[in-house]
Design an enzyme around this catalytic site. Structure first.
Site, short mmCIF file in Angstrom:
data_model
loop_
_atom_site.label_atom_id
_atom_site.label_comp_id
_atom_site.label_asym_id
_atom_site.label_seq_id
_atom_site.Cartn_x
_atom_site.Cartn_y
_atom_site.Cartn_z
CE LYS A 204 -4.36 1.83 -0.09
NZ LYS A 204 -4.97 1.03 -0.64
NE ARG A 205 4.48 1.27 4.55
CZ ARG A 205 5.47 0.52 5.01
NH1 ARG A 205 6.85 0.93 4.66
NH2 ARG A 205 4.78 -1.25 5.44
#
Ligand code: GLU
Length: 431
Positions: A204-205
């Site tokens: 996600k990051r």
């Protein structure tokens, strides 16, 4: 007789459908279809706190959008009886002990070597002494992932477990459970994880990981399918664009690579552009519709704008920016009107000549072909350079250097709007 191939995609509905899980679903689907088998979807929803209905719906919608619809659907939360009877069986065999309120499965053999013969990774050896005893039920009475997963794969007669590489280390424990339950383990294929271009794990990051984000950005299912299948698998005929049935025909787990597959967004954009270009104007308008609601007023203008930019958008969400100048006077810096080494005076002259001739064009002659020849004539009779007339018309109408051709723009805007924008440009030049 060969046993019928049965595979399953087994997401835990604890988050939206991840792009890597979508690929796992696709590989399962392809393997089932290739072998005339069954593709089952099993929600591993025993974690009551983290599993949510919205995520189930999101996963179902994602699978449907990708056109990977399942032949059978199961929910672990509705299969309590199966886990209880498997537990009973293990208890009768004396393989169970209770401790600290949880029920444990005793790994039956100390120091046993367990070999996972993986279709993708070859033989991988594990040692049972490296494992702790397995918890089969949690304190709240729900079965653990390992237990429910194996019990279900047995009951559902799963022949091939195709899943992410992150589960490889669970597989020897699962094999012990199969043996304890007197069942033959299925074949395993652990597919590599998707990596960022710097080979770090995609998370996600580091970028968009939910399928939804790609749907919202305006990727097409056929582009994502081609992209996802080529992450870790390659077509023996090296074709770049394949239909689903071509993929099904050539797909084979033996061509799935072991190493991590790098997610190259440029490749995805390239595929998407290809599939967008294949759409008819009608199909394209329909696909674009959710992205261009703010321009819905003038349908005819919208259609001509879309027609002109159809070959430019890589993803549907590129469209608003590409067509916004059709609907509002564009902002641009005056020097952009001036072609290469020309001057404000020459540019102004070019635009004034264009204005003079365009004002005389009758509406029925307002077509790009006619406009081209009228403007060509004006250039030669006034001894102008083409760059002093066509370039500033392009900028006056679009505010951009890279737009559809000036006569296409004139045709799309119509006489009144074209003239008004050319006048604004002449005023801006102020000479
Ligand atoms: N629920 C597991 C997951 O989402 C499934 C693992 C498997 O396919 O066996 O990772």
């Amino acid at each position: 007789m060969e046993e019928k191939v049965r595979v399953r995609f087994a997401p835990s509905p604890t988050g939206p459908l991840h792009i890597g899980s979508a690929r796992t679903a696709l590989f399962n689907y392809l393997y089932a279809k290739k072998n005339g088998g069954v593709f089952a979807l099993r929600f591993e929803d025993t974690d009551k706190e983290r599993s949510q209905k919205v995520f189930e719906e999101n996963i179902l919608a994602g699978i449907k959008w990708l056109r990977l619809e399942a032949d059978e659907i199961y929910y672990q939360s509705k299969r309590e009886n199966s886990y209880q009877s498997a537990l009973k069986k293990l208890t009768e065999r004396g393989l169970i002990y209770e401790s600290d309120g949880g029920v444990y499965f005793k790994i039956p053999v100390e120091n046993k070597k367990i070999i996972v013969d993986d279709i993708v990774r070859g033989k991988v050896e594990f040692d049972s002494k490296d494992f702790d005893d397995l918890v089969l039920f949690k304190k709240d009475g729900t079965p653990t992932f390992h237990f429910a997963n194996v019990v279900d794969d047995i009951e559902m007669k799963i022949t091939h477990v195709i899943r992410g590489e992150d589960h490889l280390s669970n597989t020897p424990k699962h094999i012990l459970l199969y043996e304890a339950l007197d069942a033959t383990p299925p074949k395993f294929a652990h597919i590599s994880l998707i990596l960022n271009p710097d080979r770090s794990k995609m998370s996600k990051r580091s970028g968009d990981v939910d399928l939804d984000e790609y749907i919202r950005a305006g990727y097409l299912p056929e582009a994502l399918i081609n992209f996802l299948v080529q992450l870790g698998w390659s077509d023996p005929e090296s074709r770049e664009f394949l239909t689903m049935s071509e993929i099904i025909q050539s797909f084979d787990l033996s061509r799935v690579q072991k190493g991590g597959a790098v997610f190259d967004i440029k490749h995805l954009n390239h595929l998407n552009h290809h599939y967008l270009m294949q759409k008819s104007l009608d199909e394209y308008m329909q696909l674009a519709e959710p992205f261009i609601k703010q321009f819905a007023g003038d349908k005819a203008l919208l259609e001509s704008a879309i027609k002109l930019i159809q070959d430019r958008a890589q993803i549907l969400s590129d469209i608003p920016e590409l067509i916004s100048y059709f609907f509002t006077q564009p902002e641009y810096d005056t020097p952009l009107l001036i072609f290469k080494k020309s001057s404000p005076e020459q540019t102004s002259k070019g635009l004034s000549v264009a204005l003079k001739v365009l004002e005389k064009v009758s509406p029925k002659d307002w077509t790009k072909e006619k406009l081209q020849s009228i403007l060509d004539e004006a250039i030669s009779s006034e001894s102008l350079l083409p760059g002093d007339l066509f370039w500033p018309i392009r900028v006056a109408l679009s505010g951009q250097e890279g737009s559809p051709s000036p006569v296409e723009l004139l045709e799309a805007f119509g006489k009144e709007e074209s003239i008004s924008r050319i006048k604004i440009a002449i005023n801006k030049l102020g000479v």
